[in-house]
Write a protein that holds these residues in place. Sequence first.
Motif, PDB file in Angstrom:
ATOM      1  N   ALA A  78     -47.288  12.763  -0.679  1.00  0.00           N
ATOM      2  CA  ALA A  78     -46.172  12.147   0.037  1.00  0.00           C
ATOM      3  C   ALA A  78     -46.651  10.888   0.764  1.00  0.00           C
ATOM      4  O   ALA A  78     -45.931   9.885   0.823  1.00  0.00           O
ATOM      5  CB  ALA A  78     -45.552  13.128   1.014  1.00  0.00           C
ATOM      6  N   THR A  79     -47.873  10.924   1.288  1.00  0.00           N
ATOM      7  CA  THR A  79     -48.443   9.747   1.942  1.00  0.00           C
ATOM      8  C   THR A  79     -48.668   8.618   0.937  1.00  0.00           C
ATOM      9  O   THR A  79     -48.473   7.446   1.262  1.00  0.00           O
ATOM     10  CB  THR A  79     -49.767  10.112   2.641  1.00  0.00           C
ATOM     11  N   GLU A  80     -49.067   8.954  -0.279  1.00  0.00           N
ATOM     12  CA  GLU A  80     -49.235   7.925  -1.316  1.00  0.00           C
ATOM     13  C   GLU A  80     -47.906   7.237  -1.617  1.00  0.00           C
ATOM     14  O   GLU A  80     -47.856   6.019  -1.803  1.00  0.00           O
ATOM     15  CB  GLU A  80     -49.816   8.539  -2.585  1.00  0.00           C
ATOM     16  N   ILE A  81     -46.824   8.002  -1.659  1.00  0.00           N
ATOM     17  CA  ILE A  81     -45.505   7.412  -1.891  1.00  0.00           C
ATOM     18  C   ILE A  81     -45.132   6.495  -0.741  1.00  0.00           C
ATOM     19  O   ILE A  81     -44.641   5.383  -0.940  1.00  0.00           O
ATOM     20  CB  ILE A  81     -44.440   8.514  -2.095  1.00  0.00           C
ATOM     21  N   ALA A  82     -45.387   6.932   0.486  1.00  0.00           N
ATOM     22  CA  ALA A  82     -45.075   6.115   1.656  1.00  0.00           C
ATOM     23  C   ALA A  82     -45.916   4.841   1.668  1.00  0.00           C
ATOM     24  O   ALA A  82     -45.403   3.753   1.977  1.00  0.00           O
ATOM     25  CB  ALA A  82     -45.303   6.907   2.934  1.00  0.00           C
ATOM     26  N   THR A  83     -47.174   4.943   1.308  1.00  0.00           N
ATOM     27  CA  THR A  83     -48.052   3.773   1.276  1.00  0.00           C
ATOM     28  C   THR A  83     -47.611   2.794   0.192  1.00  0.00           C
ATOM     29  O   THR A  83     -47.614   1.580   0.413  1.00  0.00           O
ATOM     30  CB  THR A  83     -49.507   4.206   1.018  1.00  0.00           C
ATOM     31  N   ALA A  84     -47.221   3.303  -0.956  1.00  0.00           N
ATOM     32  CA  ALA A  84     -46.768   2.433  -2.047  1.00  0.00           C
ATOM     33  C   ALA A  84     -45.509   1.665  -1.654  1.00  0.00           C
ATOM     34  O   ALA A  84     -45.293   0.546  -2.105  1.00  0.00           O
ATOM     35  CB  ALA A  84     -46.508   3.263  -3.306  1.00  0.00           C
ATOM     36  N   ARG A  85     -44.685   2.265  -0.804  1.00  0.00           N
ATOM     37  CA  ARG A  85     -43.451   1.602  -0.361  1.00  0.00           C
ATOM     38  C   ARG A  85     -43.662   0.806   0.920  1.00  0.00           C
ATOM     39  O   ARG A  85     -42.713   0.325   1.510  1.00  0.00           O
ATOM     40  CB  ARG A  85     -42.366   2.645  -0.177  1.00  0.00           C
ATOM     41  N   LYS A  86     -44.918   0.733   1.375  1.00  0.00           N
ATOM     42  CA  LYS A  86     -45.294  -0.006   2.585  1.00  0.00           C
ATOM     43  C   LYS A  86     -44.539   0.499   3.816  1.00  0.00           C
ATOM     44  O   LYS A  86     -44.134  -0.271   4.678  1.00  0.00           O
ATOM     45  CB  LYS A  86     -45.081  -1.502   2.389  1.00  0.00           C
ATOM     46  N   ALA A  87     -44.354   1.802   3.874  1.00  0.00           N
ATOM     47  CA  ALA A  87     -43.683   2.410   5.018  1.00  0.00           C
ATOM     48  C   ALA A  87     -44.694   2.625   6.134  1.00  0.00           C
ATOM     49  O   ALA A  87     -45.873   2.876   5.880  1.00  0.00           O
ATOM     50  CB  ALA A  87     -43.055   3.737   4.621  1.00  0.00           C
ATOM     51  N   LYS A  88     -44.236   2.534   7.344  1.00  0.00           N
ATOM     52  CA  LYS A  88     -45.105   2.738   8.494  1.00  0.00           C
ATOM     53  C   LYS A  88     -45.118   4.194   8.948  1.00  0.00           C
ATOM     54  O   LYS A  88     -46.011   4.620   9.658  1.00  0.00           O
ATOM     55  CB  LYS A  88     -44.654   1.850   9.653  1.00  0.00           C
ATOM     56  N   THR A  89     -44.111   4.947   8.540  1.00  0.00           N
ATOM     57  CA  THR A  89     -43.969   6.334   8.976  1.00  0.00           C
ATOM     58  C   THR A  89     -43.687   7.225   7.767  1.00  0.00           C
ATOM     59  O   THR A  89     -42.872   6.874   6.928  1.00  0.00           O
ATOM     60  CB  THR A  89     -42.799   6.456   9.979  1.00  0.00           C
ATOM     61  N   LEU A  90     -44.364   8.342   7.722  1.00  0.00           N
ATOM     62  CA  LEU A  90     -44.094   9.334   6.686  1.00  0.00           C
ATOM     63  C   LEU A  90     -42.839  10.097   7.084  1.00  0.00           C
ATOM     64  O   LEU A  90     -42.770  10.659   8.173  1.00  0.00           O
ATOM     65  CB  LEU A  90     -45.277  10.294   6.552  1.00  0.00           C
ATOM     66  N   THR A  91     -41.831  10.097   6.215  1.00  0.00           N
ATOM     67  CA  THR A  91     -40.558  10.728   6.543  1.00  0.00           C
ATOM     68  C   THR A  91     -40.239  11.852   5.561  1.00  0.00           C
ATOM     69  O   THR A  91     -40.916  12.020   4.543  1.00  0.00           O
ATOM     70  CB  THR A  91     -39.404   9.699   6.501  1.00  0.00           C
ATOM     71  N   THR A  92     -39.165  12.558   5.867  1.00  0.00           N
ATOM     72  CA  THR A  92     -38.719  13.617   4.967  1.00  0.00           C
ATOM     73  C   THR A  92     -38.279  13.046   3.626  1.00  0.00           C
ATOM     74  O   THR A  92     -38.354  13.728   2.604  1.00  0.00           O
ATOM     75  CB  THR A  92     -37.565  14.409   5.596  1.00  0.00           C
ATOM     76  N   SER A  93     -37.840  11.795   3.614  1.00  0.00           N
ATOM     77  CA  SER A  93     -37.448  11.153   2.361  1.00  0.00           C
ATOM     78  C   SER A  93     -38.641  11.014   1.417  1.00  0.00           C
ATOM     79  O   SER A  93     -38.505  11.165   0.205  1.00  0.00           O
ATOM     80  CB  SER A  93     -36.853   9.772   2.640  1.00  0.00           C
ATOM     81  N   HIS A  94     -39.813  10.730   1.969  1.00  0.00           N
ATOM     82  CA  HIS A  94     -41.020  10.625   1.142  1.00  0.00           C
ATOM     83  C   HIS A  94     -41.404  11.996   0.582  1.00  0.00           C
ATOM     84  O   HIS A  94     -41.809  12.105  -0.579  1.00  0.00           O
ATOM     85  CB  HIS A  94     -42.169  10.035   1.956  1.00  0.00           C
ATOM     86  N   LEU A  95     -41.271  13.032   1.407  1.00  0.00           N
ATOM     87  CA  LEU A  95     -41.538  14.385   0.912  1.00  0.00           C
ATOM     88  C   LEU A  95     -40.563  14.750  -0.199  1.00  0.00           C
ATOM     89  O   LEU A  95     -40.952  15.333  -1.217  1.00  0.00           O
ATOM     90  CB  LEU A  95     -41.432  15.395   2.050  1.00  0.00           C
ATOM     91  N   LYS A  96     -39.293  14.392  -0.018  1.00  0.00           N
ATOM     92  CA  LYS A  96     -38.278  14.692  -1.032  1.00  0.00           C
ATOM     93  C   LYS A  96     -38.597  13.956  -2.334  1.00  0.00           C
ATOM     94  O   LYS A  96     -38.472  14.522  -3.425  1.00  0.00           O
ATOM     95  CB  LYS A  96     -36.897  14.294  -0.522  1.00  0.00           C
ATOM     96  N   ALA A  97     -39.025  12.703  -2.226  1.00  0.00           N
ATOM     97  CA  ALA A  97     -39.362  11.929  -3.429  1.00  0.00           C
ATOM     98  C   ALA A  97     -40.539  12.563  -4.160  1.00  0.00           C
ATOM     99  O   ALA A  97     -40.550  12.620  -5.395  1.00  0.00           O
ATOM    100  CB  ALA A  97     -39.679  10.486  -3.043  1.00  0.00           C
ATOM    101  N   TYR A  98     -41.539  13.046  -3.412  1.00  0.00           N
ATOM    102  CA  TYR A  98     -42.676  13.683  -4.067  1.00  0.00           C
ATOM    103  C   TYR A  98     -42.261  14.993  -4.737  1.00  0.00           C
ATOM    104  O   TYR A  98     -42.650  15.259  -5.871  1.00  0.00           O
ATOM    105  CB  TYR A  98     -43.819  13.943  -3.082  1.00  0.00           C
TER     106      TYR A  98
END
Length: 147
Positions: A78-98
Motif C-alpha cells: 500500500a505504501t508503494e502505491i502511495a509513493t507511486a502517486r506521490k502522496a504524502k499520507t497513506l490512506t484507506t484509498s491506497h489500501l483499497k487499491a492494493y
Amino acid sequence: APLEAIADAHSVYTSCFIRRYDILRTGNGNMGRKAHPLAARIKKMMQKDEDVGKIAQATPVMIARAMELFLQRLCVNATEIATARKAKTLTTSHLKAYVASDELMDFLQDTVSKAPDLPPEGEPEQPKPKRQRCASPFSRKLQWSAL
C-alpha cells in the motif's frame, strides 16, 4: 518525505522486533516465557472458542508470525502505491487499491468496500474540506442579567 519516515520507522521497528524475537526464540534469558510477544494473547483468543481443545505451544507463535508477515505485505505494498502517486499520507484509498490489485487479498474486498476510491492518475488528490468548529458555550463571554 513522510513516507520515507514511515519506511524508516518500519525498518527500525522490524529490526528491533526481530532481535527481540530471536532472543526469545533461542532461549537466551528465556526462562519459561513464550517465544513471541503476542503468543499469550493469541492463545487466549483461541481458547475463547468452545470448539478448540488443547493448543500446542508452537501454534500461537506461528499464527503471530503469519499475522506479522501479512500486515507487513499489506503495509509495504500500500505504501508503494502511495509513493507511486506521490502522496504524502497513506490512506484507506491506497489500501483499497492494493487489495483490488492483488488476487490473494480478495477476501478483504468487503472490508475495504466503504473506503473511497483513488482519483484517476492525472488528477491530484483533493484535500478534505476543513471542519468548522461549533460554538462552545464556554467560549462566549457570560452575560449576566440584572436580577
